[in-house]
Design a protein around this motif. Structure first.
Motif, PDB file in Angstrom:
ATOM      1  N   ARG A  32      13.751  -3.155   2.862  1.00  0.00           N
ATOM      2  CA  ARG A  32      13.031  -3.990   1.905  1.00  0.00           C
ATOM      3  C   ARG A  32      13.123  -3.366   0.515  1.00  0.00           C
ATOM      4  O   ARG A  32      14.162  -3.374  -0.109  1.00  0.00           O
ATOM      5  N   HIS A  33      12.048  -2.777   0.014  1.00  0.00           N
ATOM      6  CA  HIS A  33      11.978  -2.339  -1.378  1.00  0.00           C
ATOM      7  C   HIS A  33      12.435  -0.893  -1.550  1.00  0.00           C
ATOM      8  O   HIS A  33      12.352  -0.070  -0.633  1.00  0.00           O
ATOM      9  N   ASP A  35      10.759   0.501   3.560  1.00  0.00           N
ATOM     10  CA  ASP A  35      10.802   0.764   2.122  1.00  0.00           C
ATOM     11  C   ASP A  35      11.254   2.203   1.927  1.00  0.00           C
ATOM     12  O   ASP A  35      10.835   3.102   2.661  1.00  0.00           O
ATOM     13  N   ALA A  77       1.553  -3.412  -6.276  1.00  0.00           N
ATOM     14  CA  ALA A  77       0.493  -4.368  -6.026  1.00  0.00           C
ATOM     15  C   ALA A  77      -0.862  -3.706  -6.218  1.00  0.00           C
ATOM     16  O   ALA A  77      -1.052  -2.567  -5.840  1.00  0.00           O
ATOM     17  N   TYR A 112       7.478   0.523  -2.871  1.00  0.00           N
ATOM     18  CA  TYR A 112       6.393  -0.424  -2.608  1.00  0.00           C
ATOM     19  C   TYR A 112       5.084   0.339  -2.745  1.00  0.00           C
ATOM     20  O   TYR A 112       4.880   1.377  -2.090  1.00  0.00           O
ATOM     21  N   GLU A 143      14.904  -9.532  -2.777  1.00  0.00           N
ATOM     22  CA  GLU A 143      13.681  -8.883  -3.250  1.00  0.00           C
ATOM     23  C   GLU A 143      13.907  -8.209  -4.589  1.00  0.00           C
ATOM     24  O   GLU A 143      15.041  -7.844  -4.929  1.00  0.00           O
ATOM     25  N   GLU A 159       0.427   3.369   0.044  1.00  0.00           N
ATOM     26  CA  GLU A 159      -0.640   2.417   0.334  1.00  0.00           C
ATOM     27  C   GLU A 159      -1.996   3.130   0.285  1.00  0.00           C
ATOM     28  O   GLU A 159      -2.189   4.142   0.958  1.00  0.00           O
ATOM     29  N   HIS A 189       7.097   4.057   0.389  1.00  0.00           N
ATOM     30  CA  HIS A 189       5.994   3.144   0.703  1.00  0.00           C
ATOM     31  C   HIS A 189       4.685   3.887   0.479  1.00  0.00           C
ATOM     32  O   HIS A 189       4.379   4.858   1.174  1.00  0.00           O
ATOM     33  N   ALA A 233      16.515  -2.421  -4.359  1.00  0.00           N
ATOM     34  CA  ALA A 233      16.063  -2.886  -3.054  1.00  0.00           C
ATOM     35  C   ALA A 233      17.218  -2.881  -2.063  1.00  0.00           C
ATOM     36  O   ALA A 233      18.397  -2.862  -2.437  1.00  0.00           O
ATOM     37  N   VAL A 266      11.302  -2.968  -7.153  1.00  0.00           N
ATOM     38  CA  VAL A 266      10.040  -2.247  -7.206  1.00  0.00           C
ATOM     39  C   VAL A 266       8.886  -3.249  -7.116  1.00  0.00           C
ATOM     40  O   VAL A 266       8.860  -4.237  -7.846  1.00  0.00           O
ATOM     41  N   VAL A 267       7.976  -2.999  -6.197  1.00  0.00           N
ATOM     42  CA  VAL A 267       6.794  -3.848  -6.075  1.00  0.00           C
ATOM     43  C   VAL A 267       5.572  -2.981  -6.228  1.00  0.00           C
ATOM     44  O   VAL A 267       5.378  -2.018  -5.488  1.00  0.00           O
ATOM     45  N   GLU A 277       0.874  -0.382  -2.823  1.00  0.00           N
ATOM     46  CA  GLU A 277      -0.227  -1.338  -2.652  1.00  0.00           C
ATOM     47  C   GLU A 277      -1.559  -0.607  -2.798  1.00  0.00           C
ATOM     48  O   GLU A 277      -1.797   0.405  -2.129  1.00  0.00           O
TER      49      GLU A 277
END
Length: 450
Positions: free
Chosen positions: A418-419, A391, A450, A422, A444, A396, A394, A438, A447-448, A424
């Motif tokens: 991937r993104h 990503d 979570a 991201y 994909e 998290e 990323h 992405a 933007v993700v 999470e």
């Protein structure tokens, strides 16, 4: 002026000149201070030389102070340090030191000459990517509990381990020095500040086989600090050019207490394994760290080197059984070209809070022969290389992060890409004016959260 040749030094590169050089230093100190001159046009081979208070060691143009290839010539030695989990920092074999000082005041190393750390003499094997080393290899410079310390203009080459290490030193100036080590020599860090206070590093050029400029709070230093507060604080680093097989600018990994109030600015980082890093692995705290106006280029290396091409890596992952907190880190106006993305990761929620990324541009490219698709979380008791798609950003388990005016560009779109972003378990995340897509938009969303 105390010329070492007046005390019997030969300077032919083969004679052991330890005694005469030390005699010049001692005479200078006994007279109340002055300058000890290493004259140009000569190579002075020595074992351990100990500097004293009020002494300036000055290396003239064309002068070299060269570390001995013989372990027996080093009189100051340090044993391994056993950690809580039973591991040892350096193993059981004692480590030595070339240029030594302990408890000195007003001590300087200056001039346009060279200090040769003798690393090549302690290579025992070569797998093509990283050397195997004799663990008796010397620190090139190791000062402990010193005040008013200056390093100016000197060149240090072929450091064998932790080239310029300062522990429990205050009021330090490091300006205009060059550190050029073999990029295959493990642990040949450039500058290590271990529980030091009020330090200014400026206009240095560093090539190092391991971390280039690293702030620490090491176990052995904290345990031997006595009544002093063993913290690393009030540090500025500016105007440096860096190439390293690990982290270029880093606070942490060995962090028993606090590392705080740190500014890194106006640096250029090229061909390094990791760029800007805060790596909390022990029970201390890293707080109030600014990175600004920096150009970063990072790439993959052989797994013997820590780092997986992250231009920015902020991680709170315990080495053994505990981990402190990272608070108030700001990264502003940073241009990145890298084989991996920005990684901000806490193993447990609450360990990272108050992060701001502003004006960070990440260009993902691939040019080395090594594969992506996993993270490097060393030192860690659990899996050190977990699988992780690439990503661009990323995040998290991060509390209250803010992203402003950040940008993602994919020059190459690797299969593990991937993104663009991201996130999470990142409560309180604020994301403004983010630009990018992405790696594979057809697969994909860009933007993700979570």
């Amino acid at each position: 002026m105390y010329n070492v040749m007046d005390f019997g030094a030969v300077g032919d590169g083969t004679t052991d000149d330890t005694g005469p050089v030390q005699a010049a230093v001692d005479a200078c100190a006994q007279a109340g201070g002055g300058r000890v001159v290493i004259p140009g046009g000569h190579v002075f081979r020595t074992g351990t030389v100990t500097l004293r208070s009020h002494v300036e060691l000055h290396l003239e143009h064309g002068a070299t102070l060269a570390g001995s290839p013989n372990f027996e010539d080093y009189s100051v030695r340090f044993g391994g340090v056993v950690r809580n989990d039973g591991s040892s920092s350096w193993g059981d074999t004692p480590t030595t030191v070339l240029l030594n000082a302990e408890g000195a005041r007003n001590v300087s190393v200056t001039g346009s000459g060279t200090i040769d750390g003798a690393g090549r003499h302690y290579v025992t094997g070569d797998n093509g990517h990283i050397y195997e080393m004799d663990q008796r290899r010397p620190f090139t410079v190791y000062f402990r509990d010193c005040r008013n310390v200056t390093f100016r203009d000197v060149t240090i080459v072929d450091g064998a381990v932790w080239t310029l290490r300062l522990s429990l030193c205050d009021d330090v100036l490091i300006h205009g020095i060059r550190i050029h080590n073999d990029l295959k020599t493990p642990n040949s860090d450039g500058i290590d500040l271990d529980c030091c206070r009020r330090v200014r590093i400026s206009d240095c050029d560093i090539v190092a086989g391991d971390d280039a400029i690293c702030l620490k709070a090491c176990l052995e230093t904290v345990e031997n600090a006595g009544e002093r507060e063993a913290v690393c604080e009030d540090v500025t680093v500016t105007g440096c050019t860096i190439t390293t097989t690990s982290s270029a600018l880093i606070a942490g990994v060995e962090d028993q207490t606090a590392i705080r109030n740190v500014v890194f600015s106006s640096c250029v980082i090229r061909q390094s394994a990791r760029g800007l890093a805060v790596r909390l692995a022990e029970g201390g705290e890293v707080a109030n760290v600014l990175f600004s106006d920096i150009v970063v280029e990072t790439r993959f290396f052989h797994s013997g080197w820590w780092g997986r091409g992250e231009p920015i890596a902020i991680m709170a992952v315990p080495w053994t059984d505990r981990c402190g907190t990272i608070r108030n880190v700001r990264v502003r106006n940073v241009l990145c070209r890298s084989e991996n993305g920005v990684l901000v990761l806490a193993q447990e929620p609450g360990a990272i809070e108050g992060l701001v990324l502003e004006g960070v541009r990440v260009e993902i490219d691939r040019w080395s022969r090594w594969e992506g698709g996993h993270a490097d979380l060393r030192p860690r008791r659990a899996e050190p290389f977990p699988a992780m798609p690439t990503d661009a950003f990323h995040l998290e388990n991060v509390q209250g992060a803010v992203l402003r005016d950040c940008e993602v560009v994919w020059t190459r779109r690797p299969d593990d890409g991937r993104h663009a972003l991201y996130a999470e378990n990142c409560p309180g995340l604020v994301n403004r004016d983010f630009r990018g897509e992405a790696a594979h938009p057809s697969r994909e969303v860009p933007v993700v959260l979570a």
